[in-house]
Enzyme design. Structure first.
Site, PDB file in Angstrom:
ATOM      1  N   GLU A 182     -72.923  30.973  33.561  1.00  0.00           N
ATOM      2  CA  GLU A 182     -71.711  31.131  32.694  1.00  0.00           C
ATOM      3  C   GLU A 182     -70.914  29.796  32.332  1.00  0.00           C
ATOM      4  O   GLU A 182     -70.373  29.593  31.166  1.00  0.00           O
ATOM      5  CB  GLU A 182     -70.636  31.772  33.875  1.00  0.00           C
ATOM      6  CG  GLU A 182     -70.850  33.096  34.124  1.00  0.00           C
ATOM      7  CD  GLU A 182     -71.762  33.217  35.453  1.00  0.00           C
ATOM      8  OE1 GLU A 182     -71.698  34.445  35.863  1.00  0.00           O
ATOM      9  OE2 GLU A 182     -72.693  32.411  35.616  1.00  0.00           O
ATOM     10  N   CYS A 227     -67.082  29.821  39.166  1.00  0.00           N
ATOM     11  CA  CYS A 227     -67.123  30.006  37.674  1.00  0.00           C
ATOM     12  C   CYS A 227     -65.870  30.722  37.285  1.00  0.00           C
ATOM     13  O   CYS A 227     -65.349  30.503  36.235  1.00  0.00           O
ATOM     14  CB  CYS A 227     -68.438  30.955  37.353  1.00  0.00           C
ATOM     15  SG  CYS A 227     -70.013  30.205  37.094  1.00  0.00           S
TER      16      CYS A 227
END
Length: 244
Positions: free
Chosen positions: A56, A91
């Site tokens: 990500e 993330c």
């Protein structure tokens, strides 16, 4: 929330890339993210004992390299048939700070769903210097009314919107149209006490019709919910010269 076709494309892209990773232990997760122009950016993680980046985060860098601007949807998938996977805590924090209006695809027992990033990290710390570009989503059927200036109010439930500059994006729009605008006001009201004046109803619209419309869009909204009446305007030059 169920996936639009555009969001499904992001999930399918992540899963397809994950399926091509093979047996390389250093690259085990793939991510895909869509920008407001409809471009899908991809990347994979770099697994290393020193703490290599997640897929990500890698796709955020790839999108920034392509001058993507704010991202609207992101998904990650694991190798060896693991399918869609949710982002880790780090993330989630990065996404919240850098792309606070992104929708994140997550697996559920009934299939992929998308969640606002804030819903995946409630009661969190907000990095005060992030200065992220803000988005406001609208159903694509409202494009002409907004572009022509006929629609300048929206009512939202459990959808925090901040006063200030924003990019208006239209969900599942094949043309990926956007409009530059400004959120000029956000007023809280209780739904059961909302008046036509509060809601700034257009002539010919009744409160019953408004409440039925809101309940169809927010089926889990209680009758006494706090909603927000959001007013907005287009920036000079953003509106269409004429809309029929």
């Amino acid at each position: 929330m169920d996936l639009f076709n555009t969001e499904r494309r992001v999930v399918e892209t992540a899963e397809a890339l994950a399926g091509r990773l093979g047996d390389d232990p250093h690259h085990t997760v793939a991510a895909a993210a869509m920008d407001t122009a409809g471009r899908i950016h991809t990347a994979v993680n770099v697994y290393h004992f020193t703490g290599g980046p997640c897929a990500e985060l890698a796709v955020l860098a790839a999108a920034a390299t392509a001058d993507a601007g704010p991202l609207i949807t992101i998904a990650a998938a694991g190798d060896r048939g693991r399918g869609l996977i949710p982002p880790c805590g780090r993330c989630r924090q990065v996404l919240l700070d850098l792309h606070p209006d992104v929708l994140v695809a997550v697996p559920t027992p009934t299939g992929p769903q998308v969640r606002p990033i804030r819903a995946l990290l409630p009661d969190t710390y907000f990095f005060p210097d992030a200065d992220a570009r803000r988005l406001v989503r609208f159903n694509k059927r409202h494009y002409d009314a907004i572009a022509s200036g006929r629609k300048t109010v929206t009512i939202r439930y459990d959808d925090p919107i901040a006063v200030g500059a924003a990019l208006f994006v239209f969900e599942d729009d094949a043309e990926h149209r956007t409009l530059e605008g400004t959120v000029t006001g956000v007023e809280p009201h209780r739904l059961d006490r909302l008046t036509p004046e509060h809601a700034r109803l257009q002539p010919g619209t009744t409160m019953t019709e408004l409440r039925e419309s809101l309940m169809s869009y927010y089926p889990e909204m209680p009758p006494t919910a706090e909603i927000h009446v959001v007013t907005f305007s287009l920036d000079p030059g953003a509106a269409l010269p004429s809309v029929t």
